[in-house]
Design an enzyme around this catalytic site. Structure first.
Site, PDB file in Angstrom:
ATOM      1  N   ARG A   1      82.230  -7.596  52.699  1.00  0.00           N
ATOM      2  CA  ARG A   1      83.506  -8.060  53.257  1.00  0.00           C
ATOM      3  C   ARG A   1      83.501  -9.581  53.381  1.00  0.00           C
ATOM      4  NH1 ARG A   1      82.737  -3.696  57.581  1.00  0.00           N
ATOM      5  NH2 ARG A   1      83.748  -1.907  56.631  1.00  0.00           N
TER       6      ARG A   1
ATOM      7  N   PHE B   1      91.453   2.587  49.506  1.00  0.00           N
ATOM      8  CA  PHE B   1      90.502   3.365  50.314  1.00  0.00           C
ATOM      9  C   PHE B   1      90.092   2.509  51.523  1.00  0.00           C
ATOM     10  CE2 PHE B   1      89.782   4.405  45.807  1.00  0.00           C
ATOM     11  CZ  PHE B   1      90.063   5.754  45.783  1.00  0.00           C
TER      12      PHE B   1
ATOM     13  N   ASP C   1      95.285   4.221  52.040  1.00  0.00           N
ATOM     14  CA  ASP C   1      94.329   5.315  52.270  1.00  0.00           C
ATOM     15  C   ASP C   1      95.151   6.600  52.355  1.00  0.00           C
ATOM     16  OD1 ASP C   1      91.187   5.323  53.566  1.00  0.00           O
ATOM     17  OD2 ASP C   1      92.396   7.146  53.845  1.00  0.00           O
ATOM     18  N   SER C   2      94.555   7.711  51.899  1.00  0.00           N
ATOM     19  CA  SER C   2      95.324   8.961  51.935  1.00  0.00           C
ATOM     20  C   SER C   2      95.426   9.513  53.356  1.00  0.00           C
ATOM     21  CB  SER C   2      94.676   9.999  51.015  1.00  0.00           C
ATOM     22  OG  SER C   2      93.343  10.195  51.399  1.00  0.00           O
TER      23      SER C   2
ATOM     24  N   ALA D   1     100.023   5.137  53.684  1.00  0.00           N
ATOM     25  CA  ALA D   1      99.263   6.388  53.602  1.00  0.00           C
ATOM     26  C   ALA D   1      99.655   7.083  52.304  1.00  0.00           C
ATOM     27  CB  ALA D   1      99.571   7.272  54.802  1.00  0.00           C
TER      28      ALA D   1
ATOM     29  N   ASP E   1      86.968   1.113  47.059  1.00  0.00           N
ATOM     30  CA  ASP E   1      85.785   1.600  47.780  1.00  0.00           C
ATOM     31  C   ASP E   1      85.970   3.082  48.106  1.00  0.00           C
ATOM     32  OD1 ASP E   1      83.410   1.713  49.191  1.00  0.00           O
ATOM     33  OD2 ASP E   1      84.281   0.927  51.041  1.00  0.00           O
TER      34      ASP E   1
ATOM     35  N   CYS F   1      79.382   4.678  46.662  1.00  0.00           N
ATOM     36  CA  CYS F   1      78.407   4.928  47.735  1.00  0.00           C
ATOM     37  C   CYS F   1      77.683   6.256  47.522  1.00  0.00           C
ATOM     38  CB  CYS F   1      79.089   4.892  49.102  1.00  0.00           C
ATOM     39  SG  CYS F   1      80.379   6.108  49.277  1.00  0.00           S
TER      40      CYS F   1
HETATM   41  N1  SAH Z   1      86.453   0.679  52.526  1.00  0.00           N
HETATM   42  C1  SAH Z   1      86.320   1.387  53.775  1.00  0.00           C
HETATM   43  C2  SAH Z   1      85.545   2.681  53.652  1.00  0.00           C
HETATM   44  C3  SAH Z   1      86.126   3.659  52.662  1.00  0.00           C
HETATM   45  S1  SAH Z   1      85.680   5.308  52.978  1.00  0.00           S
HETATM   46  C4  SAH Z   1      85.710   0.451  54.825  1.00  0.00           C
HETATM   47  O1  SAH Z   1      85.301  -0.667  54.485  1.00  0.00           O
HETATM   48  O2  SAH Z   1      85.646   0.825  55.979  1.00  0.00           O
HETATM   49  C5  SAH Z   1      86.683   6.183  51.881  1.00  0.00           C
HETATM   50  C6  SAH Z   1      88.126   6.355  52.302  1.00  0.00           C
HETATM   51  O3  SAH Z   1      88.819   6.939  51.219  1.00  0.00           O
HETATM   52  C7  SAH Z   1      88.368   7.273  53.496  1.00  0.00           C
HETATM   53  O4  SAH Z   1      89.027   6.575  54.507  1.00  0.00           O
HETATM   54  C8  SAH Z   1      89.267   8.401  52.940  1.00  0.00           C
HETATM   55  O5  SAH Z   1      90.294   8.780  53.845  1.00  0.00           O
HETATM   56  C9  SAH Z   1      89.866   7.751  51.728  1.00  0.00           C
HETATM   57  N2  SAH Z   1      90.288   8.657  50.645  1.00  0.00           N
HETATM   58  C10 SAH Z   1      89.654   9.767  50.205  1.00  0.00           C
HETATM   59  N3  SAH Z   1      90.301  10.286  49.141  1.00  0.00           N
HETATM   60  C11 SAH Z   1      91.374   9.480  48.895  1.00  0.00           C
HETATM   61  C12 SAH Z   1      92.435   9.478  47.929  1.00  0.00           C
HETATM   62  N4  SAH Z   1      92.502  10.409  46.982  1.00  0.00           N
HETATM   63  N5  SAH Z   1      93.339   8.498  47.974  1.00  0.00           N
HETATM   64  C13 SAH Z   1      93.285   7.518  48.928  1.00  0.00           C
HETATM   65  N6  SAH Z   1      92.311   7.483  49.867  1.00  0.00           N
HETATM   66  C14 SAH Z   1      91.368   8.446  49.857  1.00  0.00           C
END
Ligand code: SAH
Length: 394
Positions: free
Chosen positions: A213, A229, A251-252, A278, A298, A338
């Protein structure tokens, strides 16, 4: 105290002599008595040679090693291990720092405590057990934590319902082992955020992206940023501080979006540069325009097991391909995986295929990994899991 003994087959002690902290069930010749999952056991090699003491498990990993010395696992042991880990976080200037009170204190094998994770958020430690042995030890670990961290520690929240082996049937319930304040604002590199350890993913925040970050902040000036994400918005508020022109967080999960909005406002109240949506990632990426020149991808671990590796790599390729297609010329892409089972090489290959598909000129600026408070035990390379690339797309 006498423990059950695990005796290894001839020639199966090599990995232990190289300090690898796992013993696989296939390496075991015999066990004295019938230890229960989570019990402490001693491991012996040929000629009754002591090799290790650790937690017994049912499954392919049969023992997770706590020590290669014949020591007693008591309160002093836990205090000493936790104090050693805390000392390292002070050296890393993550603890006892006015600008930062968020860090991983215990990173399993990386801190010589296989199966245990502890993240610290200001006055709260969130503890997560991945093994039955650590679950049984949770109260003594909490006692040691209080002794090491002192009065700065107000709460210990135990959160292991989702991480303990399901088959062990422990009926473990999440809850406070110490204190009990519900809400806390924590700080990372001077930026504030709420942590919801009760309902949030993992321990409530992705501590492992801190350094990445910071790097993003460095590149954010005047850019149009898409944080895909976003979860609780970590990358978004760093981009704002870095002087981004606009930041869109996606984010979803609606809950994640509301947390992102809350966290951005905590640092940048009423700042019109930020908006959060969302929505599903693929849907958003397909319909978005070509306006972003800094994109963060991510995603959650696409592969949790080796047998779904191929699909996972396809997933990374598809996701990155859309980003390469849409990012503005001169754009910067931060892309991550990850999944522990996806190697650095495989991830890079997936991103390479995506780049080739777009036909654009792409250069690797940085190769990223997990930060120093998620250390990799050199004898346990499996501990390396986070991979990232920063790419310059012409
Ligand atoms: N970048 C974040 C961590 C990401 S964790 C940080 O720095 O804190 C992964 C995220 O992806 C989760 O919040 C989850 O809700 C989201 N996610 C999972 N599948 C998804 C999709 N199909 N579309 C959008 N978001 C999604």
């Amino acid at each position: 105290m006498t423990y059950h003994k695990v005796i290894l087959k001839p020639k199966k002690e090599d990995s232990l002599l190289r300090f690898h902290p796992w013993i696989f069930s296939g390496a075991i010749q015999s066990i004295t008595g019938e230890p229960e999952e989570g019990d402490l056991v001693e491991v012996y090699g040929a000629n009754n040679r002591f090799l290790a003491i650790g937690h017994y498990q049912i499954g392919s990993i049969a023992v997770r090693v706590l020590s290669f010395q014949p020591i007693t696992i008591d309160l002093d042991f836990w205090k000493e291990r936790i104090a050693t880990a805390y000392h390292l976080r002070k050296i890393l200037r993550l603890a006892e720092n006015d600008n930062n009170n968020t860090y991983r204190l215990i990173h399993g094998e990386g801190d010589n405590l296989p199966g245990l994770i502890i993240d610290v958020y200001a006055h709260t430690a969130v503890m997560q057990a991945h093994s039955v042995g650590m679950h049984h030890a949770r109260h003594i670990i909490a006692e040691a934590l209080v002794a090491v961290l002192g009065p700065q520690l107000k709460n210990i929240y135990y959160k292991s319902e989702a991480t303990l082996p399901y088959k062990a049937n422990l009926g473990s319930e999440d809850g406070y082992l110490y204190g009990g304040d519900i809400e806390d604002v924590a700080m990372e590199n001077g930026l504030k955020f709420y942590v919801d350890w009760l309902k949030g993913q993992k321990t409530g925040f992705f501590v492992d992206q801190r350094e990445n970050r910071s790097l993003l902040e460095y590149y954010a000036k005047d850019r149009s940023v898409l944080n895909m994400f976003c979860y609780t918005g970590g990358f978004s508020f760093y981009a704002m501080r870095g002087g981004a022109q606009l930041v869109h967080s996606v984010d979803s999960s609606a809950k994640a979006i509301s947390l992102t909005n809350k966290n951005v406002s905590l640092n940048f109240p009423e700042d019109p540069r930020h908006a959060a949506y969302a929505e599903d990632a693929f849907k958003y990426l397909e319909k978005m325009g070509h306006n972003y020149d800094l994109i963060i991808l991510d995603p959650p671990a696409f592969a949790k097991h080796k047998n779904v590796l191929r699909n996972a790599l396809q997933g990374y390729r598809k996701l990155n391909a859309i980003a390469f297609e849409k990012i503005k010329p001169g754009g910067i892409l931060f892309t991550f995986s990850c999944s522990q089972v996806v190697s650095k090489e495989n991830f890079r290959l997936a991103v390479f295929s995506a780049a080739a598909q777009s036909g654009r000129s792409v250069r690797i600026l940085h190769q990223l990994t997990q930060p120093a408070d998620h250390p990799v035990n050199i004898y346990h390379p499996e501990g390396e899991y986070l991979k990232g690339l920063v790419l310059y797309v012409e």
